[in-house]
Design an enzyme around this catalytic site. Sequence first.
Site, PDB file in Angstrom:
ATOM      1  N   SER A 184      28.951   4.938  20.494  1.00 54.51           N
ATOM      2  CA  SER A 184      28.599   3.690  21.185  1.00 54.51           C
ATOM      3  C   SER A 184      27.555   2.990  20.325  1.00 54.51           C
ATOM      4  CB  SER A 184      27.983   4.018  22.546  1.00 54.51           C
ATOM      5  OG  SER A 184      27.364   2.875  23.111  1.00 54.51           O
ATOM      6  N   TYR A 200      22.139   9.492  28.283  1.00 55.54           N
ATOM      7  CA  TYR A 200      23.382   8.928  27.734  1.00 55.54           C
ATOM      8  C   TYR A 200      23.165   8.442  26.294  1.00 55.54           C
ATOM      9  CZ  TYR A 200      27.368   5.902  26.884  1.00 55.54           C
ATOM     10  OH  TYR A 200      28.474   5.327  26.309  1.00 55.54           O
TER      11      TYR A 200
HETATM   12  N1  LIG Z   1      32.895   1.013  28.469  1.00 57.24           N
HETATM   13  C1  LIG Z   1      31.874   0.807  27.663  1.00 57.24           C
HETATM   14  O1  LIG Z   1      31.148  -0.207  27.778  1.00 57.24           O
HETATM   15  C2  LIG Z   1      31.603   1.777  26.539  1.00 57.24           C
HETATM   16  C3  LIG Z   1      30.773   1.358  25.497  1.00 57.24           C
HETATM   17  C4  LIG Z   1      30.503   2.242  24.461  1.00 57.24           C
HETATM   18  C5  LIG Z   1      31.063   3.502  24.456  1.00 57.24           C
HETATM   19  N2  LIG Z   1      31.856   3.888  25.485  1.00 57.24           N
HETATM   20  C6  LIG Z   1      32.412   5.249  25.446  1.00 57.24           C
HETATM   21  O2  LIG Z   1      33.822   5.171  25.463  1.00 57.24           O
HETATM   22  C7  LIG Z   1      34.365   6.375  25.989  1.00 57.24           C
HETATM   23  C8  LIG Z   1      35.428   6.032  27.011  1.00 57.24           C
HETATM   24  O3  LIG Z   1      34.804   5.357  28.078  1.00 57.24           O
HETATM   25  P1  LIG Z   1      35.530   4.220  28.925  1.00 57.24           P
HETATM   26  O4  LIG Z   1      34.684   3.011  28.841  1.00 57.24           O
HETATM   27  O5  LIG Z   1      36.955   4.118  28.576  1.00 57.24           O
HETATM   28  O6  LIG Z   1      35.296   4.834  30.399  1.00 57.24           O
HETATM   29  P2  LIG Z   1      36.316   5.276  31.552  1.00 57.24           P
HETATM   30  O7  LIG Z   1      37.307   4.201  31.832  1.00 57.24           O
HETATM   31  O8  LIG Z   1      35.439   5.750  32.662  1.00 57.24           O
HETATM   32  O9  LIG Z   1      37.092   6.521  30.905  1.00 57.24           O
HETATM   33  C9  LIG Z   1      36.495   7.783  30.778  1.00 57.24           C
HETATM   34  C10 LIG Z   1      37.574   8.819  30.532  1.00 57.24           C
HETATM   35  O10 LIG Z   1      36.934  10.108  30.393  1.00 57.24           O
HETATM   36  C11 LIG Z   1      37.593  11.035  31.257  1.00 57.24           C
HETATM   37  N3  LIG Z   1      36.663  12.041  31.738  1.00 57.24           N
HETATM   38  C12 LIG Z   1      35.505  11.834  32.430  1.00 57.24           C
HETATM   39  N4  LIG Z   1      34.958  12.996  32.776  1.00 57.24           N
HETATM   40  C13 LIG Z   1      35.801  13.973  32.308  1.00 57.24           C
HETATM   41  C14 LIG Z   1      35.781  15.387  32.375  1.00 57.24           C
HETATM   42  N5  LIG Z   1      34.792  16.061  33.003  1.00 57.24           N
HETATM   43  N6  LIG Z   1      36.782  16.077  31.789  1.00 57.24           N
HETATM   44  C15 LIG Z   1      37.801  15.423  31.170  1.00 57.24           C
HETATM   45  N7  LIG Z   1      37.867  14.080  31.082  1.00 57.24           N
HETATM   46  C16 LIG Z   1      36.879  13.366  31.652  1.00 57.24           C
HETATM   47  C17 LIG Z   1      38.098  10.180  32.422  1.00 57.24           C
HETATM   48  O11 LIG Z   1      39.222  10.801  33.032  1.00 57.24           O
HETATM   49  P3  LIG Z   1      39.219  11.579  34.434  1.00 57.24           P
HETATM   50  O12 LIG Z   1      38.231  10.894  35.335  1.00 57.24           O
HETATM   51  O13 LIG Z   1      40.649  11.441  34.891  1.00 57.24           O
HETATM   52  O14 LIG Z   1      38.854  12.983  34.086  1.00 57.24           O
HETATM   53  C18 LIG Z   1      38.554   8.922  31.672  1.00 57.24           C
HETATM   54  O15 LIG Z   1      39.847   9.099  31.177  1.00 57.24           O
HETATM   55  C19 LIG Z   1      33.177   7.168  26.546  1.00 57.24           C
HETATM   56  O16 LIG Z   1      32.823   8.190  25.637  1.00 57.24           O
HETATM   57  C20 LIG Z   1      32.073   6.129  26.635  1.00 57.24           C
HETATM   58  O17 LIG Z   1      30.785   6.704  26.518  1.00 57.24           O
HETATM   59  C21 LIG Z   1      32.153   3.055  26.523  1.00 57.24           C
END
Ligand SMILES: NC(=O)c1ccc[n+]([C@@H]2O[C@H](COP(=O)([O-])OP(=O)(O)OC[C@H]3O[C@@H](n4cnc5c(N)ncnc54)[C@H](OP(=O)(O)O)[C@@H]3O)[C@@H](O)[C@H]2O)c1
Length: 261
Positions: free
Chosen positions: A138, A151
């Site tokens: 991130s 985080y």
């Molecule tokens: N959105 C942002 O603004 C942003 C910015 C920078 C970086 N990121 C990073 O991008 C990545 C993806 O995030 P996103 O924004 O796409 O969020 P998201 O829509 O909440 O997706 C998160 C994914 O992680 C899975 N997950 C969560 N807990 C888990 C567990 N205990 N075991 C296995 N899988 C798990 C969830 O699936 P289930 O709930 O089905 O398990 C879901 O598929 C993360 O690493 C986040 O830190 C996001």
Amino acid sequence: MKPIVLITGASSGIGLELARVFAAHGHELVLVARRQDRLDALAAEIAASGRPRPTVLTANLERREGASAIAAELASRGLEPAFVVNNAGFGLSGAAGTLSRDEQLAMIDLNVRALTELSLMFVDSLARHRGGILNVASIAAFVPGPGMAVYYATKAYVLSFTEALHRELSAQGVRVTALCPGPVQTEFQARSNMQLPASARSLELPADLVAQIGYDGLMRGKRVVIAGLGNKVAVSFLRFVPNALLLRLVEQRTSLASGDR
Ligand SMILES: NC(=O)c1ccc[n+]([C@@H]2O[C@H](COP(=O)([O-])OP(=O)(O)OC[C@H]3O[C@@H](n4cnc5c(N)ncnc54)[C@H](OP(=O)(O)O)[C@@H]3O)[C@@H](O)[C@H]2O)c1
């Protein structure tokens, strides 16, 4: 053994879009998350587009046995990773001293421990297939984050670890890339108990574009990919801001995002 791309957190957001991008480029996928119905729906969508149907594995990667259970499943199905995409992760908004310690430690288990284990577990097969690792960090990785302290620290770890691994595995022909998105509207905000502040909107990118940028960066063998020009400029600017001021700026931003001003 058949080469596959292992993608964690493929049930929503950036991970789901990464799965679509890898599938569109002809890779066979193994999709991992906890919600099987979401993974099944994505596997059906990809199969309907004429691509090989992805294998669905449900796993809770906060649990210690999560990664080894995936390795055992892959081996029993005659599959081995050519690429690993460590995307699963979540954040928690609020002062570290007031948030649940258990939840913050679970975040470290997912964002750090599982990512590390899955990065190291398949190095031999990644090297055999001249594949790679895409770790989702991130832009939070570049600064300390009062208001989301654990985080931000997990993402600083992901960036540092991934850059070092990029160097270590280059001799074996394994690409290792840290993808650093800025704000992306996904389920992340609800899970983290935050909203994107209006000031962050100009840096926001859609998840499908972030996924495409990450895929391209990995395939080009980039060490770090910051998604979007605005985020690249913001990260370059951070280098010139003294830490005391940076901490205040980040705190202001995270408290706006969590709604407590
Ligand atoms: N959105 C942002 O603004 C942003 C910015 C920078 C970086 N990121 C990073 O991008 C990545 C993806 O995030 P996103 O924004 O796409 O969020 P998201 O829509 O909440 O997706 C998160 C994914 O992680 C899975 N997950 C969560 N807990 C888990 C567990 N205990 N075991 C296995 N899988 C798990 C969830 O699936 P289930 O709930 O089905 O398990 C879901 O598929 C993360 O690493 C986040 O830190 C996001």
